[in-house]
Design an enzyme around this catalytic site. Structure first.
Site, PDB file in Angstrom:
ATOM      1  CB  SER A 168      -1.077  -3.129   3.904  1.00  0.00           C
ATOM      2  OG  SER A 168      -2.341  -2.530   4.144  1.00  0.00           O
ATOM      3  CE  LYS A 192      -4.334  -3.112   0.349  1.00  0.00           C
ATOM      4  NZ  LYS A 192      -3.191  -3.566   1.176  1.00  0.00           N
TER       5      LYS A 192
END
Length: 275
Positions: A40, A101
């Site tokens: 990701s 993230k």
């Protein structure tokens, strides 16, 4: 009278207790390890990267403490992240699992995806096409694809066979520049992907809007929080720390019973990379 042998065991026990306390303090207030299990955050982070996270960057909460023991009330010595920071946090809705993230939006910001272009406060973030990301298919990518019933290169169209019989992935790569001047690379491999268009989100006070750099392989703040999936807009209290630098990286081909593979599997060029 205590025997010499018994005294040594007592001293050793005291040493172990001190060591455990020291490590707990270090883990709580200064540093934490983190390893990358998914794609990701490509291209910056690959499966098999190991990082050090600075715990002091955003203050402390129960999420800073091992086992989330409720010994810290609220969030103390708090400091807000900056747009572009790469952060480790406890993922909503359960706050049990650590995710990583990039910070895209801060309190009061309006965030929206329109046609694959990130917009912040109504202005399109510059997105420039750069050279493709080319990475070899490694064992840990193969293992991850088996677990998720997918392909090592996301889709067969991105996999290239080499003359030596091995394969590599080639992905379209872009550079984004945030309003504060922070630049970073992203992947956008699916035209009209499900996250390429979104509603306009207003980031609430005390929260951050987080996205993965691999836009088509990241479950992030673009969707409501679901256990094991998307995270929604994340409370700052969930922040664990800021990604600091890479301390190790492996392609997943090592075997514990074959020590020489510990070295051949190491991606030494990725060690020491900062954020």
């Amino acid at each position: 009278m205590q025997s010499k042998n018994g005294s040594e065991w007592v001293d050793f026990g005291k040493f172990l207790i001190k060591l455990i306390i020291f490590m707990a303090l270090l883990r709580t207030f200064f540093f934490a390890p983190f390893n990358i299990p998914s794609e990701s955050m490509q291209p910056r982070l690959l499966i098999g990267d190991y990082l050090v996270v600075s715990k002091w960057s955003y203050g402390y909460s129960k999420n800073s403490v091992p086992f989330q023991l409720p010994i810290i009330p609220g969030r103390i010595f708090a400091s807000d992240p900056k747009a572009g920071d790469v952060v480790v946090f406890k993922a909503p809705p359960t706050a049990r699992d650590d995710y990583i993230k990039r910070v895209i939006g801060l309190p009061g910001d309006q965030i929206q995806m329109i046609g694959g272009i990130l917009h912040i406060n109504g202005t399109a973030v510059p997105k420039k096409k750069i050279a493709d990301l080319v990475i070899p298919v490694t064992q840990n990518m193969i293992d991850a694809s088996i677990e998720t019933d997918s392909f090592p290169c996301f889709s067969p169209q991105y996999e290239e066979k080499l003359e030596n019989g091995q394969s590599q992935c080639r992905y379209p790569q872009f550079e984004e520049t945030l309003p504060n001047g922070r630049k970073y690379k992203i992947l956008d491999v699916v035209a009209d992907g499900r996250g390429d268009d979104s509603q306009a989100f207003i980031v609430p006070e005390g929260h951050v809007f987080l996205m993965g750099d691999n836009r088509d392989r990241s479950e992030d703040s673009r969707w409501p929080a679901v256990e094991g999936g998307a995270i929604g807009i994340v409370p700052m209290e969930n922040l664990v720390g800021k990604a600091w630098f890479s301390v190790f990286s492996t392609d997943g081909s090592a075997s514990w019973i074959m020590p020489w593979t510990w070295f051949s599997a190491t991606r030494a060029e990725r060690i020491g990379e900062g954020f």
